[in-house]
Write a protein that holds these residues in place. Structure first.
Motif, PDB file in Angstrom:
ATOM      1  N   TYR A  26     -30.800   0.436-126.332  1.00  0.00           N
ATOM      2  CA  TYR A  26     -32.132   1.035-126.436  1.00  0.00           C
ATOM      3  C   TYR A  26     -33.166  -0.029-126.809  1.00  0.00           C
ATOM      4  O   TYR A  26     -34.224  -0.117-126.199  1.00  0.00           O
ATOM      5  N   ARG A  27     -32.838  -0.824-127.807  1.00  0.00           N
ATOM      6  CA  ARG A  27     -33.780  -1.856-128.283  1.00  0.00           C
ATOM      7  C   ARG A  27     -34.082  -2.882-127.201  1.00  0.00           C
ATOM      8  O   ARG A  27     -35.228  -3.332-127.056  1.00  0.00           O
ATOM      9  N   ASN A  28     -33.081  -3.265-126.411  1.00  0.00           N
ATOM     10  CA  ASN A  28     -33.313  -4.218-125.323  1.00  0.00           C
ATOM     11  C   ASN A  28     -34.262  -3.634-124.292  1.00  0.00           C
ATOM     12  O   ASN A  28     -35.165  -4.320-123.805  1.00  0.00           O
ATOM     13  N   LEU A  29     -34.044  -2.363-123.934  1.00  0.00           N
ATOM     14  CA  LEU A  29     -34.944  -1.708-122.976  1.00  0.00           C
ATOM     15  C   LEU A  29     -36.355  -1.606-123.543  1.00  0.00           C
ATOM     16  O   LEU A  29     -37.333  -1.823-122.826  1.00  0.00           O
ATOM     17  N   TRP A  30     -36.450  -1.279-124.815  1.00  0.00           N
ATOM     18  CA  TRP A  30     -37.754  -1.178-125.476  1.00  0.00           C
ATOM     19  C   TRP A  30     -38.481  -2.525-125.390  1.00  0.00           C
ATOM     20  O   TRP A  30     -39.660  -2.578-125.054  1.00  0.00           O
ATOM     21  N   ASP A  31     -37.754  -3.602-125.670  1.00  0.00           N
ATOM     22  CA  ASP A  31     -38.333  -4.945-125.602  1.00  0.00           C
ATOM     23  C   ASP A  31     -38.765  -5.288-124.169  1.00  0.00           C
ATOM     24  O   ASP A  31     -39.841  -5.854-123.961  1.00  0.00           O
ATOM     25  N   ILE A  32     -37.928  -4.965-123.191  1.00  0.00           N
ATOM     26  CA  ILE A  32     -38.242  -5.257-121.789  1.00  0.00           C
ATOM     27  C   ILE A  32     -39.499  -4.509-121.359  1.00  0.00           C
ATOM     28  O   ILE A  32     -40.368  -5.071-120.685  1.00  0.00           O
ATOM     29  N   GLU A  33     -39.625  -3.250-121.761  1.00  0.00           N
ATOM     30  CA  GLU A  33     -40.826  -2.482-121.419  1.00  0.00           C
ATOM     31  C   GLU A  33     -42.081  -3.091-122.019  1.00  0.00           C
ATOM     32  O   GLU A  33     -43.173  -2.900-121.502  1.00  0.00           O
ATOM     33  N   ARG A  34     -41.927  -3.830-123.088  1.00  0.00           N
ATOM     34  CA  ARG A  34     -43.069  -4.445-123.756  1.00  0.00           C
ATOM     35  C   ARG A  34     -43.231  -5.924-123.431  1.00  0.00           C
ATOM     36  O   ARG A  34     -43.953  -6.633-124.105  1.00  0.00           O
ATOM     37  N   GLY A  35     -42.538  -6.373-122.367  1.00  0.00           N
ATOM     38  CA  GLY A  35     -42.802  -7.712-121.858  1.00  0.00           C
ATOM     39  C   GLY A  35     -41.751  -8.768-122.109  1.00  0.00           C
ATOM     40  O   GLY A  35     -41.962  -9.925-121.744  1.00  0.00           O
ATOM     41  N   ALA A  36     -40.630  -8.411-122.724  1.00  0.00           N
ATOM     42  CA  ALA A  36     -39.580  -9.407-122.951  1.00  0.00           C
ATOM     43  C   ALA A  36     -38.956  -9.820-121.615  1.00  0.00           C
ATOM     44  O   ALA A  36     -38.924  -9.043-120.667  1.00  0.00           O
ATOM     45  N   ASP A  37     -38.484 -11.031-121.560  1.00  0.00           N
ATOM     46  CA  ASP A  37     -37.814 -11.527-120.365  1.00  0.00           C
ATOM     47  C   ASP A  37     -36.477 -10.822-120.170  1.00  0.00           C
ATOM     48  O   ASP A  37     -35.830 -10.423-121.144  1.00  0.00           O
ATOM     49  N   CYS A  38     -36.077 -10.688-118.908  1.00  0.00           N
ATOM     50  CA  CYS A  38     -34.767 -10.119-118.626  1.00  0.00           C
ATOM     51  C   CYS A  38     -34.245 -10.692-117.314  1.00  0.00           C
ATOM     52  O   CYS A  38     -34.993 -11.256-116.519  1.00  0.00           O
ATOM     53  N   LYS A  39     -32.963 -10.532-117.106  1.00  0.00           N
ATOM     54  CA  LYS A  39     -32.314 -11.053-115.906  1.00  0.00           C
ATOM     55  C   LYS A  39     -32.533 -10.109-114.727  1.00  0.00           C
ATOM     56  O   LYS A  39     -32.765  -8.911-114.912  1.00  0.00           O
ATOM     57  N   VAL A  40     -32.415 -10.659-113.536  1.00  0.00           N
ATOM     58  CA  VAL A  40     -32.518  -9.853-112.323  1.00  0.00           C
ATOM     59  C   VAL A  40     -31.408  -8.803-112.306  1.00  0.00           C
ATOM     60  O   VAL A  40     -31.634  -7.660-111.879  1.00  0.00           O
ATOM     61  N   SER A  41     -30.251  -9.144-112.803  1.00  0.00           N
ATOM     62  CA  SER A  41     -29.146  -8.181-112.831  1.00  0.00           C
ATOM     63  C   SER A  41     -29.493  -6.973-113.712  1.00  0.00           C
ATOM     64  O   SER A  41     -29.121  -5.844-113.397  1.00  0.00           O
ATOM     65  N   THR A  42     -30.216  -7.211-114.788  1.00  0.00           N
ATOM     66  CA  THR A  42     -30.652  -6.114-115.658  1.00  0.00           C
ATOM     67  C   THR A  42     -31.666  -5.240-114.936  1.00  0.00           C
ATOM     68  O   THR A  42     -31.597  -4.009-114.995  1.00  0.00           O
ATOM     69  N   LEU A  43     -32.585  -5.854-114.218  1.00  0.00           N
ATOM     70  CA  LEU A  43     -33.566  -5.086-113.441  1.00  0.00           C
ATOM     71  C   LEU A  43     -32.880  -4.256-112.365  1.00  0.00           C
ATOM     72  O   LEU A  43     -33.285  -3.127-112.086  1.00  0.00           O
ATOM     73  N   THR A  44     -31.833  -4.799-111.781  1.00  0.00           N
ATOM     74  CA  THR A  44     -31.075  -4.070-110.763  1.00  0.00           C
ATOM     75  C   THR A  44     -30.451  -2.816-111.363  1.00  0.00           C
ATOM     76  O   THR A  44     -30.507  -1.736-110.749  1.00  0.00           O
ATOM     77  N   ILE A  45     -29.892  -2.935-112.533  1.00  0.00           N
ATOM     78  CA  ILE A  45     -29.281  -1.792-113.219  1.00  0.00           C
ATOM     79  C   ILE A  45     -30.339  -0.733-113.530  1.00  0.00           C
ATOM     80  O   ILE A  45     -30.127   0.464-113.309  1.00  0.00           O
ATOM     81  N   ILE A  46     -31.487  -1.166-114.025  1.00  0.00           N
ATOM     82  CA  ILE A  46     -32.568  -0.236-114.367  1.00  0.00           C
ATOM     83  C   ILE A  46     -33.090   0.460-113.114  1.00  0.00           C
ATOM     84  O   ILE A  46     -33.276   1.684-113.092  1.00  0.00           O
ATOM     85  N   ALA A  47     -33.321  -0.315-112.063  1.00  0.00           N
ATOM     86  CA  ALA A  47     -33.829   0.254-110.812  1.00  0.00           C
ATOM     87  C   ALA A  47     -32.855   1.281-110.236  1.00  0.00           C
ATOM     88  O   ALA A  47     -33.265   2.350-109.767  1.00  0.00           O
ATOM     89  N   LYS A  48     -31.578   0.974-110.287  1.00  0.00           N
ATOM     90  CA  LYS A  48     -30.571   1.901-109.769  1.00  0.00           C
ATOM     91  C   LYS A  48     -30.579   3.207-110.566  1.00  0.00           C
ATOM     92  O   LYS A  48     -30.515   4.287-109.992  1.00  0.00           O
TER      93      LYS A  48
END
Length: 59
Positions: A26-48
């Protein structure tokens, strides 16, 4: 810039649901929504989980 929060809210799902569905913290997603860097693989998981293309997650 990512717009995961906007897409998530358009889909009517909570951050908690997204965390449970993706297996990401949850905290990682919260950080990503607020501009933290993330891997393309993480974006793929979220998009799916949101049933959208990765491109839709960007402004």
């Amino acid at each position: 810039m990512l717009c995961i929060k906007k897409v998530r809210e358009e889909k009517g799902v909570s951050l908690y649901w997204l965390a449970k569905t993706t297996g990401l913290a949850y905290r990682n997603l919260w950080d990503i929504e607020r501009g933290a860097d993330c891997k393309v693989s993480t974006l793929t998981i979220i998009a799916k989980a949101l049933n959208v293309s990765i491109q839709k997650l960007f402004k």
